[in-house]
Design a protein around this motif. Structure first.
Motif, PDB file in Angstrom:
ATOM      1  N   SER A 292      32.458  14.311  17.301  1.00  0.00           N
ATOM      2  CA  SER A 292      33.598  14.188  16.400  1.00  0.00           C
ATOM      3  C   SER A 292      34.880  13.943  17.183  1.00  0.00           C
ATOM      4  N   ARG A 293      35.081  14.684  18.259  1.00  0.00           N
ATOM      5  CA  ARG A 293      36.277  14.495  19.080  1.00  0.00           C
ATOM      6  C   ARG A 293      36.336  13.100  19.677  1.00  0.00           C
ATOM      7  N   ALA A 294      35.158  12.511  19.941  1.00  0.00           N
ATOM      8  CA  ALA A 294      35.101  11.156  20.479  1.00  0.00           C
ATOM      9  C   ALA A 294      35.218  10.095  19.397  1.00  0.00           C
ATOM     10  N   GLY A 295      35.320  10.495  18.142  1.00  0.00           N
ATOM     11  CA  GLY A 295      35.464   9.549  17.041  1.00  0.00           C
ATOM     12  C   GLY A 295      34.206   8.795  16.690  1.00  0.00           C
ATOM     13  N   ARG A 296      33.043   9.346  17.048  1.00  0.00           N
ATOM     14  CA  ARG A 296      31.786   8.622  16.825  1.00  0.00           C
ATOM     15  C   ARG A 296      31.110   9.000  15.519  1.00  0.00           C
ATOM     16  N   LEU A 297      31.558  10.055  14.873  1.00  0.00           N
ATOM     17  CA  LEU A 297      31.050  10.408  13.553  1.00  0.00           C
ATOM     18  C   LEU A 297      32.081  11.281  12.849  1.00  0.00           C
ATOM     19  N   ARG A 298      31.885  11.451  11.539  1.00  0.00           N
ATOM     20  CA  ARG A 298      32.742  12.311  10.741  1.00  0.00           C
ATOM     21  C   ARG A 298      31.967  13.534  10.297  1.00  0.00           C
ATOM     22  N   ILE A 299      32.570  14.706  10.485  1.00  0.00           N
ATOM     23  CA  ILE A 299      32.013  15.944   9.950  1.00  0.00           C
ATOM     24  C   ILE A 299      32.887  16.337   8.767  1.00  0.00           C
ATOM     25  N   GLU A 300      32.271  16.586   7.630  1.00  0.00           N
ATOM     26  CA  GLU A 300      33.038  16.892   6.422  1.00  0.00           C
ATOM     27  C   GLU A 300      32.161  17.613   5.426  1.00  0.00           C
ATOM     28  N   THR A 301      32.774  18.145   4.380  1.00  0.00           N
ATOM     29  CA  THR A 301      31.989  18.784   3.338  1.00  0.00           C
ATOM     30  C   THR A 301      31.270  17.733   2.509  1.00  0.00           C
ATOM     31  N   MET A 302      30.238  18.153   1.819  1.00  0.00           N
ATOM     32  CA  MET A 302      29.503  17.219   0.974  1.00  0.00           C
ATOM     33  C   MET A 302      30.389  16.679  -0.144  1.00  0.00           C
ATOM     34  N   ALA A 303      31.284  17.506  -0.668  1.00  0.00           N
ATOM     35  CA  ALA A 303      32.196  17.041  -1.719  1.00  0.00           C
ATOM     36  C   ALA A 303      33.106  15.941  -1.191  1.00  0.00           C
ATOM     37  N   GLU A 304      33.595  16.076   0.044  1.00  0.00           N
ATOM     38  CA  GLU A 304      34.426  15.021   0.627  1.00  0.00           C
ATOM     39  C   GLU A 304      33.618  13.737   0.810  1.00  0.00           C
ATOM     40  N   SER A 305      32.391  13.852   1.257  1.00  0.00           N
ATOM     41  CA  SER A 305      31.550  12.667   1.438  1.00  0.00           C
ATOM     42  C   SER A 305      31.292  11.973   0.104  1.00  0.00           C
ATOM     43  N   ALA A 306      31.016  12.764  -0.930  1.00  0.00           N
ATOM     44  CA  ALA A 306      30.760  12.177  -2.253  1.00  0.00           C
ATOM     45  C   ALA A 306      31.984  11.435  -2.768  1.00  0.00           C
ATOM     46  N   ALA A 307      33.171  12.019  -2.589  1.00  0.00           N
ATOM     47  CA  ALA A 307      34.395  11.370  -3.056  1.00  0.00           C
ATOM     48  C   ALA A 307      34.659  10.087  -2.266  1.00  0.00           C
ATOM     49  N   TRP A 308      34.455  10.130  -0.952  1.00  0.00           N
ATOM     50  CA  TRP A 308      34.621   8.929  -0.126  1.00  0.00           C
ATOM     51  C   TRP A 308      33.649   7.839  -0.546  1.00  0.00           C
ATOM     52  N   PHE A 309      32.408   8.192  -0.774  1.00  0.00           N
ATOM     53  CA  PHE A 309      31.377   7.226  -1.169  1.00  0.00           C
ATOM     54  C   PHE A 309      31.764   6.551  -2.487  1.00  0.00           C
ATOM     55  N   ALA A 310      32.265   7.337  -3.437  1.00  0.00           N
ATOM     56  CA  ALA A 310      32.654   6.788  -4.739  1.00  0.00           C
ATOM     57  C   ALA A 310      33.866   5.869  -4.621  1.00  0.00           C
ATOM     58  N   ARG A 311      34.766   6.149  -3.687  1.00  0.00           N
ATOM     59  CA  ARG A 311      35.921   5.267  -3.507  1.00  0.00           C
ATOM     60  C   ARG A 311      35.523   3.918  -2.929  1.00  0.00           C
ATOM     61  N   LYS A 312      34.476   3.920  -2.113  1.00  0.00           N
ATOM     62  CA  LYS A 312      34.120   2.675  -1.422  1.00  0.00           C
ATOM     63  C   LYS A 312      33.065   1.855  -2.158  1.00  0.00           C
ATOM     64  N   TYR A 313      32.064   2.519  -2.743  1.00  0.00           N
ATOM     65  CA  TYR A 313      30.895   1.788  -3.234  1.00  0.00           C
ATOM     66  C   TYR A 313      30.758   1.895  -4.745  1.00  0.00           C
ATOM     67  N   ALA A 314      30.570   0.735  -5.374  1.00  0.00           N
ATOM     68  CA  ALA A 314      30.302   0.698  -6.805  1.00  0.00           C
ATOM     69  C   ALA A 314      28.810   0.818  -7.086  1.00  0.00           C
ATOM     70  N   ARG A 315      28.010   0.329  -6.163  1.00  0.00           N
ATOM     71  CA  ARG A 315      26.562   0.435  -6.254  1.00  0.00           C
ATOM     72  C   ARG A 315      26.032   0.899  -4.902  1.00  0.00           C
ATOM     73  N   THR A 316      24.752   1.250  -4.862  1.00  0.00           N
ATOM     74  CA  THR A 316      24.146   1.728  -3.616  1.00  0.00           C
ATOM     75  C   THR A 316      24.191   0.652  -2.552  1.00  0.00           C
ATOM     76  N   PRO A 317      24.810   0.933  -1.411  1.00  0.00           N
ATOM     77  CA  PRO A 317      24.825  -0.058  -0.333  1.00  0.00           C
ATOM     78  C   PRO A 317      23.553   0.031   0.500  1.00  0.00           C
ATOM     79  N   PRO A 318      23.183  -1.057   1.138  1.00  0.00           N
ATOM     80  CA  PRO A 318      22.015  -0.989   2.039  1.00  0.00           C
ATOM     81  C   PRO A 318      22.371  -0.277   3.335  1.00  0.00           C
ATOM     82  N   LEU A 319      21.326   0.188   3.999  1.00  0.00           N
ATOM     83  CA  LEU A 319      21.491   0.791   5.320  1.00  0.00           C
ATOM     84  C   LEU A 319      20.316   0.400   6.192  1.00  0.00           C
ATOM     85  N   SER A 320      20.552   0.399   7.491  1.00  0.00           N
ATOM     86  CA  SER A 320      19.450   0.313   8.450  1.00  0.00           C
ATOM     87  C   SER A 320      19.551   1.508   9.382  1.00  0.00           C
ATOM     88  N   TRP A 321      18.414   1.859   9.967  1.00  0.00           N
ATOM     89  CA  TRP A 321      18.315   3.115  10.725  1.00  0.00           C
ATOM     90  C   TRP A 321      17.257   2.928  11.814  1.00  0.00           C
TER      91      TRP A 321
END
Length: 822
Positions: A292-321
């Protein structure tokens, strides 16, 4: 666009007052969550704490969460059903007492109840949650949920996020397989397990997958011979506490060329108890803090993640892993590599799992999604289904849940079905064939943009590229030489027929299809299928049979101004907790609890991660305060000692007290035993000599220092000469939730040699729980007589006693760590 990938971590701890029904307050469980909170505050990290109803209604848990969490944390709902919640909701609870472990899906989880009952349960829980905390929870989680509960919690109480278990087959009564492999998606209104394809068909609730599965081996369950263990980040499990695996897991999210939202849930339910959680939890937090200090990921509550996801995506985005190395940093999947590599791609229409092994690239897992495919429990709960089946003379479904998708390749189920029919099959794949053989070569994974993933196989025969997009999978001759090749399905039992350019498929009573936009499908004699290339290309339409919706995946708000969303910083980073309020780290002993040589002094050092701390200690087991001796140099011990210490800061803050037991005994002994010990790496597997090692077993039974057996522990000890025996003791562990209890009785035999051994004493232990849920105790005898040969037999219970978690189970573990003769 800020980046084609985002990595999010939720530290999510779910809290039960009790792991059984009816619930009862258990101090060890309470202490566990208190220590989880304390450690998180030491690291300054936020967490989501999800409360089962029994913990929600207990004043001790209420006080703990009100006093020890802050505005950077989230209090959420954990959706396990209890009898008091049913009573509050006016819903009949099916049993007065449930089994004391998870296989009670029909009564303890919402899928057991009918839709109107689910709504009543939501109302009852939310009313009490608001009465305790003054607001409604923003997220709700459980091993399994249902679309009715989620929709109602969203519409009436504003829930914005939900969480369900990772994929698994039958574990604890839950089967989930084929859904979104990891990450975040918008679920179907008819099936919470699957992504929806249209705005009308989706629930506007961000769905998260729990337990952070390993991208390679977690999905090999029941498919790879010899594979065992739990391949997740759960800190109570060996893979979740290994530093190399922890680094590797997060590296798969942060360092690989991938697209979409990478996600990991870190944390553990408190019923696994602190002694088993901390060995993995703390190294995970340490690594997360650095990332987190290196800026390589975000640590947050699940509620914050859900709100961020709703602001960005109207539908499910694809992912690769992707996973391109193993946890030791070595290349994975190439010819000669010890471990396979993997690539996952998933979106609103499908998931596909590619396996790279020995230079071969195969599809190992493949499922389609259709928002019309219903949950088995959409209209009727499992309890009603079981009652109706019994009334109609049919075999009722088991008290276990099944969450499923539409398979194109489901090796585990298809192998099991074939074996049950008396015609077993080898593990099936979808293979790339060129002239009837699988090409081998170098395999590379990449993500050209935010929506696309590629796998490239560079072989002597040619270069083949797999390209996955939101609606399609394309395989092509990337060298442009016009090579002919095929995708070969080893088996495809869901195939019903061919119609034009589509495969007609059926799962249960649901019909679906796979479109072949480019290529020619040909059934094979073995019950499989081949799709032949055309002009060096195969292109499959993976949205051919499902509802579709034109329009962007991104929200209008995001497309107008992406910066606020792309630059989002969680609250804890904008408003960090004052370090002066952080709990003080505990002192550390070196060595920890040990058995020292009798007659020789032993040195013990005390340190503390907080350099400004003054360390005070006692040697008589009493509580150290600021008036206790101040530690200045290593302590010299010459006799059995219980050392306790505490760290004090100049501002008045102090740590919790830590303690260690140091024993002295003879170690110039010869031991032998015919007892068969468990040789798994979590135990000491090198035999009975482990009882003479100086470092003792901790309260974490997986520390590699305990001898474990499912037999009576029976060993003989030969001394160098006849000696006066004052004490003969063996250290044992009790942790009944893990199937470990103290012996039923101990027998002591003494003599000058094995031939002259006679029974000297018997110790019958009380059949009751130990003083703590996890307890180490030295048990034995004070013979006060001379002997040269000693035999100790620890007789185990034939079955787990009635007060144990797994009562009646025959596999009773005995764990021992040392022999103390003095």
């Amino acid at each position: 666009m800020a980046d084609k990938k985002t990595t999010i971590v939720n530290i999510y701890n779910f809290i039960r007052m009790s792991h059984q029904e009816p619930s009862e307050f258990l101090q060890a469980d309470f202490d566990t969550i208190a220590r989880q909170i304390r450690l998180l505050k030491q690291y300054g990290l936020p967490s989501t704490y999800a409360l089962k109803y029994d913990a929600l209604m207990d004043p001790r848990y209420q006080k703990l969460l009100r006093s020890q969490t802050d505005e950077n944390d989230e209090i959420a709902a954990w959706w396990e059903i209890t009898e008091p919640l049913c009573r509050k909701a006016g819903v009949a609870f099916p049993k007065t007492r449930s089994d004391q472990f998870d296989e009670r899906v029909d009564s303890a989880y919402s899928v057991g109840y009918d839709p109107e009952e689910r709504r009543a349960l939501v109302d009852a829980y939310m009313q009490d949650f608001a009465a305790v905390f003054g607001y409604y929870p923003k997220t709700i989680g459980c091993w399994v949920l249902d679309p009715v509960t989620i929709a109602y919690a969203r519409e009436k109480y504003g829930v914005s996020g939900a969480a369900i278990c990772r994929d698994q087959l039958g574990t604890d009564g839950f089967t989930l397989w084929g859904g979104f492999p990891n990450g975040i998606y918008y679920p179907s209104r008819r099936n919470e397990y699957l992504p929806a394809q249209t705005a009308d068909g989706q629930l506007p609730v961000a769905m998260f997958r729990l337990l952070a599965p390993d991208p390679v081996f977690s999905f090999e369950q029941d498919a790879r011979p010899g594979l065992s263990g739990v391949y997740t980040l759960e800190p109570c499990c060996t893979n979740g506490r290994d530093p190399g695996r922890i680094d590797w897991y997060f590296s798969c999210l942060t360092d690989t060329d991938r697209c979409g939202v990478g996600y990991a849930q870190v944390g553990q339910e408190n019923n696994f108890l602190w002694e088993n959680i901390r060995p993995g939890f703390e190294p995970q937090l340490r690594r997360l803090q650095a990332l987190s200090r290196a800026g390589r990921l975000r640590i947050e509550t699940m509620a914050e993640s859900a709100a961020w996801f709703a602001r960005k995506y109207a539908r499910t985005p694809p992912l690769s892993w992707p996973a391109v190395t193993d946890w030791q940093g070595r290349s994975a999947g190439q010819a000669g590599d010890a471990r396979p590599g993997a690539l996952w791609y998933a979106g609103a229409h499908y998931r596909v799992g590619l396996l790279a092994e020995e230079g071969r690239l195969r599809i190992r897992d493949w499922f389609l999604y259709d928002e019309r495919f219903p949950s088995r429990y959409l209209e009727k709960g499992l309890l009603r289904q079981r009652r109706e089946a019994a009334a109609q003379g049919r075999t009722p479904p088991p008290a276990a849940s099944v969450c499923e998708a539409l398979p194109l390749l489901f090796p585990q189920k298809w192998m099991a079905d074939a074996a049950a029919a008396g015609a077993p099959i080898p593990r099936p794949f979808v293979r790339l064939l060129q002239n009837g053989a699988e090409p081998t070569g170098r395999i590379d994974f990449s993500a050209p943009d935010e929506w696309t993933a590629c796998a490239l196989l560079t072989a002597p025969e040619g270069v083949f590229r797999f390209t996955m997009t939101e609606r399609a999978l394309r395989v092509e001759d990337a060298g442009g030489t016009g090579l002919s090749f095929a995708l070969h399905f080893d088996t495809l039992p869901v195939l019903q027929g061919l119609e034009g350019g589509s495969l007609l498929l059926r799962q249960g009573e649901f019909d679906y299809r796979l479109g072949v936009a480019v290529g020619r499908p040909v059934p094979t004699a073995e019950g499989g299928l081949e799709i032949l290339s055309q002009d060096g290309v195969i292109c499959l339409d993976l949205a051919a049979g499902a509802p579709t919706q034109a329009g962007p995946v991104l929200t209008d708000t995001y497309r107008r101004d992406p910066a606020p969303t792309d630059n989002f910083r969680p609250r804890w980073m904008r408003h960090p907790t004052d370090p002066a309020r952080a709990p003080v780290p505990e002192p550390v002993f070196a060595p920890a609890d040990s058995l020292f040589d009798a007659g020789r002094p032993a040195a013990v050092a005390i340190t503390c991660p907080e350099s400004a701390a003054r360390l005070h200690y006692t040697l008589d087991g009493s509580e150290p305060d600021a008036g206790a001796p101040l530690y200045r140099a290593p302590l010299s011990l010459t006799q059995d000692t219980r050392l306790r210490a505490r760290a004090f800061l100049p501002d008045g803050r102090c740590s919790e007290t830590v303690s260690a037991d140091y024993r002295f005994g003879w170690r110039d002994l010869q031991l032998k035993s015919d007892t068969v010990f468990d040789t798994r790496p979590v135990f000491y597997g090198a035999g009975i000599e482990g009882l003479l090692l100086p470092r003792r077993g901790s309260l974490d039974y997986q520390d590699g220092r305990w001898l474990a057996t499912l037999q009576d522990l029976d060993f003989t000890c030969l001394l160098p000469e006849t000696r006066w025996l004052h004490r003969v003791e063996v250290g044992f562990l009790s942790h009944h939730r893990s199937g470990i209890v103290f012996p039923e009785r101990l027998e002591l035999y003494l003599g000058e040699d094995e031939a002259s051994l006679t029974l000297a004493d018997t110790l019958v232990l009380p059949c009751r729980p130990a003083e703590r849920e996890i307890c180490r105790q030295d048990l034995g005898f004070c013979p006060d007589r001379a002997a040269r040969c000693v035999r100790v037999v620890a007789r185990r219970y034939p079955r787990m006693p009635g007060w144990c978690c797994y009562k009646g189970v025959p596999d009773v573990f005995t764990l021992a760590d040392c022999l103390i003769l003095s």
